[in-house]
Design an enzyme around this catalytic site. Sequence first.
Site, PDB file in Angstrom:
ATOM      1  N   TYR A  32       0.830  -1.204   0.000  1.00  0.00           N
ATOM      2  CA  TYR A  32       0.000   0.000   0.000  1.00  0.00           C
ATOM      3  C   TYR A  32       0.860   1.248   0.000  1.00  0.00           C
ATOM      4  O   TYR A  32       2.080   1.180   0.220  1.00  0.00           O
ATOM      5  CB  TYR A  32      -0.947  -0.007   1.210  1.00  0.00           C
ATOM      6  N   LYS A 147       6.523  -1.971   1.950  1.00  0.00           N
ATOM      7  CA  LYS A 147       5.321  -1.424   2.603  1.00  0.00           C
ATOM      8  C   LYS A 147       4.150  -2.388   2.445  1.00  0.00           C
ATOM      9  O   LYS A 147       3.247  -2.171   1.631  1.00  0.00           O
ATOM     10  CB  LYS A 147       5.012  -0.041   2.018  1.00  0.00           C
ATOM     11  N   GLU A 179      12.201   2.349  14.268  1.00  0.00           N
ATOM     12  CA  GLU A 179      11.238   3.361  13.822  1.00  0.00           C
ATOM     13  C   GLU A 179       9.987   3.330  14.692  1.00  0.00           C
ATOM     14  O   GLU A 179       9.885   2.541  15.627  1.00  0.00           O
ATOM     15  CB  GLU A 179      10.898   3.197  12.336  1.00  0.00           C
ATOM     16  N   LEU A 204      11.286   1.421   7.021  1.00  0.00           N
ATOM     17  CA  LEU A 204      10.671   1.883   5.777  1.00  0.00           C
ATOM     18  C   LEU A 204      11.443   3.102   5.262  1.00  0.00           C
ATOM     19  O   LEU A 204      11.853   3.962   6.048  1.00  0.00           O
ATOM     20  CB  LEU A 204       9.210   2.273   6.028  1.00  0.00           C
TER      21      LEU A 204
HETATM   22  N1  PMP Z   1       7.808   3.766   8.904  1.00  0.00           N
HETATM   23  C1  PMP Z   1       6.667   3.057   8.914  1.00  0.00           C
HETATM   24  C2  PMP Z   1       6.642   1.713   9.563  1.00  0.00           C
HETATM   25  C3  PMP Z   1       5.498   3.595   8.334  1.00  0.00           C
HETATM   26  O1  PMP Z   1       4.345   2.894   8.333  1.00  0.00           O
HETATM   27  C4  PMP Z   1       5.539   4.904   7.773  1.00  0.00           C
HETATM   28  C5  PMP Z   1       4.299   5.521   7.205  1.00  0.00           C
HETATM   29  N2  PMP Z   1       4.060   5.129   5.905  1.00  0.00           N
HETATM   30  C6  PMP Z   1       6.762   5.591   7.775  1.00  0.00           C
HETATM   31  C7  PMP Z   1       7.880   4.984   8.354  1.00  0.00           C
HETATM   32  C8  PMP Z   1       6.890   6.944   7.158  1.00  0.00           C
HETATM   33  O2  PMP Z   1       6.897   6.874   5.753  1.00  0.00           O
HETATM   34  P1  PMP Z   1       6.307   8.030   4.846  1.00  0.00           P
HETATM   35  O3  PMP Z   1       7.066   9.272   5.206  1.00  0.00           O
HETATM   36  O4  PMP Z   1       6.592   7.588   3.471  1.00  0.00           O
HETATM   37  O5  PMP Z   1       4.861   8.143   5.174  1.00  0.00           O
END
Ligand code: PMP
Length: 283
Positions: A32, A147, A179, A204
């Site tokens: 996603y 993701k 994270e 991520l």
């Molecule tokens: N880490 C995780 C586990 C996430 O789910 C997200 C949110 N998508 C992020 C980091 C931040 O990524 P982004 O800045 O692309 O939303």
Amino acid sequence: MRIVYVNGHFVPEDEAKISVFDRGFLFADAIYEVTSVADGKMIDFEAHMARLKRSMRELDFEISFDNDELRSLHQEIIDQNDLAEGVIYLQVTRGAADRDFNFSEMTGSASVVLFSQVKKLVENPSAKIGASVQLVEDKRWLRADIKTVQLLYSSLVKTRAIKAGFDDVWMHRDGLITEGSSSNVYIVNDQSEIITHQLNDTVLHGITRRAVLAVAESLQMKVIERAFSIEELLSAKEAFATSASGFVNPVVNVENHAIGGGAPGPVSTALRNEYMRTSMKMV
Ligand code: PMP
């Protein structure tokens, strides 16, 4: 009622249907993206679609999409729902087939779903006061860079943290912070250096992370990409998290220890303001 997109059709949400044999449902065999919309415009759309394609490649999805097609699906969701501020969720699953671990014989094609969620992104009260986090062991699989929708661990620990009075969790592995439940995370040390986990398979590769690190550079802030320890976090001058829907969110309390005097600090505040100014072209 919202208008959502399912496999070629825009329909009212209560008419949207997905097969019980969909591998997204049976195996969490799906990926996603979440793209933010502010002032009716998408933020960093191309970068989100590039990551979607990378996730699909890493999981041997055989189809691919055209960016113009994906952009018009997103735009249609914005238009049909009059979405001024919020997020668009896009999910791609491997599709429906009789339940079987082996997917090499599959003939069905991918399922594609899009829907919007109205959300206040710009005026976020939590960004003004800062969030509290609980620390939990990172027990997710070791491909957190993809993701996928298999978010049960993060969902479970976040729910428990909220029940215990915290706003969120930050995860750690071998004493090092990886994270947040849905964000990349950072500290600012005594030398005013920003430290955040390096990009590898365990975090991520955040789209907001990339944009915020570019903003930090433009503000002449020093960034170090390496994992930081729980001890470094507890003695940090500032801590913050980034995500597409949260932008930059200060964290002022970790396991009931105040960080930076318990209020958002100058680095996180400057990064949030400058990120919003540049990504939304708000002056
Ligand atoms: N880490 C995780 C586990 C996430 O789910 C997200 C949110 N998508 C992020 C980091 C931040 O990524 P982004 O800045 O692309 O939303």
